[in-house]
Write a protein that holds these residues in place. Structure first.
Motif, PDB file in Angstrom:
ATOM      1  N   GLN A  87      56.408 -10.116 -22.035  1.00 18.13           N
ATOM      2  CA  GLN A  87      57.099 -10.738 -20.901  1.00 18.13           C
ATOM      3  C   GLN A  87      56.126 -11.077 -19.774  1.00 18.13           C
ATOM      4  N   LEU A  88      55.092 -10.267 -19.616  1.00 15.03           N
ATOM      5  CA  LEU A  88      54.065 -10.589 -18.627  1.00 15.03           C
ATOM      6  C   LEU A  88      53.384 -11.905 -19.003  1.00 15.03           C
ATOM      7  N   GLY A  89      53.068 -12.064 -20.277  1.00 16.66           N
ATOM      8  CA  GLY A  89      52.455 -13.305 -20.738  1.00 16.66           C
ATOM      9  C   GLY A  89      53.355 -14.502 -20.504  1.00 16.66           C
ATOM     10  N   ARG A  90      54.644 -14.361 -20.792  1.00 14.43           N
ATOM     11  CA  ARG A  90      55.583 -15.466 -20.592  1.00 14.43           C
ATOM     12  C   ARG A  90      55.706 -15.829 -19.121  1.00 14.43           C
ATOM     13  N   THR A  91      55.738 -14.804 -18.270  1.00 15.60           N
ATOM     14  CA  THR A  91      55.845 -15.061 -16.833  1.00 15.60           C
ATOM     15  C   THR A  91      54.604 -15.772 -16.308  1.00 15.60           C
ATOM     16  N   MET A  92      53.438 -15.290 -16.729  1.00 20.70           N
ATOM     17  CA  MET A  92      52.182 -15.907 -16.296  1.00 20.70           C
ATOM     18  C   MET A  92      52.079 -17.338 -16.813  1.00 20.70           C
ATOM     19  N   ASP A  93      52.560 -17.579 -18.025  1.00 20.12           N
ATOM     20  CA  ASP A  93      52.501 -18.926 -18.574  1.00 20.12           C
ATOM     21  C   ASP A  93      53.455 -19.869 -17.849  1.00 20.12           C
ATOM     22  N   GLU A  94      54.585 -19.344 -17.411  1.00 21.38           N
ATOM     23  CA  GLU A  94      55.518 -20.172 -16.640  1.00 21.38           C
ATOM     24  C   GLU A  94      54.879 -20.596 -15.319  1.00 21.38           C
ATOM     25  N   ILE A  95      54.230 -19.655 -14.655  1.00 20.67           N
ATOM     26  CA  ILE A  95      53.514 -19.974 -13.413  1.00 20.67           C
ATOM     27  C   ILE A  95      52.431 -21.000 -13.698  1.00 20.67           C
ATOM     28  N   ARG A  96      51.695 -20.776 -14.758  1.00 22.32           N
ATOM     29  CA  ARG A  96      50.602 -21.669 -15.158  1.00 22.32           C
ATOM     30  C   ARG A  96      51.086 -23.107 -15.343  1.00 22.32           C
TER      31      ARG A  96
END
Length: 245
Positions: A64-73
């Motif tokens: 979920q951290l990866g998904r959140t960071m990718d959304e920001i990205r």
């Protein structure tokens, strides 16, 4: 290049990747409220990952951290593509805060923000055969692929033969283990382009011919499986990339 872009745009628009189907927005993409929500979520996921919770729970937090960071990205890359820089006070403060907290977003030489593949690697390390294995493998495959080129997927950048071989192995592993995954169409498309890349950059003629055969078979299979796919518009150009291979 122009011919590739002309044929590639239809399937890029269908990939669901924020970077490629962009339009110019009149307002900031990340508001102060959303920036606060992102930071709260990232803090919670990071805390769970450092805890003594069961491995599956920590793996889910890493994913979920990866998904959140990718959304920001994706939001930030829209800014970069439209304006050449990150727009808005909230977005800039979010980037700075992520760096301060030890979870920075990496950028390439052009300033484009890169995929957060390390998060998905953490998820797989914590729970190699856990419920998020397929999703994490796909995110790794997808993230590495879109970061490996600028406009033309057949002209990858800063990628060694060893790295390409690893990505092919990753794609084949995903397809073999998760044949009914909801992202299978995109995974197969990425893998067939990887085969073409390998055919064009292989260290020997024998290896090149082997990957050329794999690429042609994968293209034919994709055409049969997904005749209505927007990605199919790019297949003639991709097939042409195999000429003399």
């Amino acid at each position: 290049m122009g011919q590739w872009r002309k044929q590639a745009l239809p399937w890029f628009a269908g990939l669901g990747m924020g970077l490629f189907g962009m339009c110019i927005y009149p307002h900031d993409l990340i508001t102060a409220e959303y920036a606060e929500r992102y930071m709260a979520a990232i803090a919670q996921y990071s805390l769970t990952m450092r805890s003594t919770d069961p491995a599956d729970k920590r793996a889910e937090a890493a994913f979920q951290l990866g998904r959140t960071m990718d959304e920001i990205r994706e939001f930030l890359n829209r800014d970069m593509a439209s304006h050449g820089q990150v727009q808005g006070l909230a977005s800039n403060r979010l980037v700075a805060e992520l760096k301060t907290r030890g979870t920075p977003l990496a950028q390439d030489a052009s300033g484009r923000f890169l995929a957060n593949t390390h998060c998905y690697l953490d998820a797989l390390k914590l729970a190699p055969n856990g419920p998020r294995e397929g999703d994490a493998l796909f995110k790794l495959l997808q993230g590495h692929f879109y970061d490996s080129f600028e406009e033309d997927p057949l002209a990858s950048k800063n990628q060694s033969w060893t790295q390409l071989a690893q990505q092919i192995e990753l794609g084949e592993r995903f397809i073999r283990r998760f044949p009914r995954h909801r992202e299978m169409e995109e995974a197969q498309f990425i893998l067939l382009i990887r085969y073409v890349q390998a055919a064009r950059s292989a260290p020997s003629g024998t290896v090149s011919r082997g990957f050329s055969e794999k690429a042609r078979a994968a293209i034919t299979d994709f055409e049969k499986r997904y005749p209505e796919s927007m990605r199919a518009a790019a297949l003639p150009t991709i097939r042409a990339g195999l000429e003399n291979k």
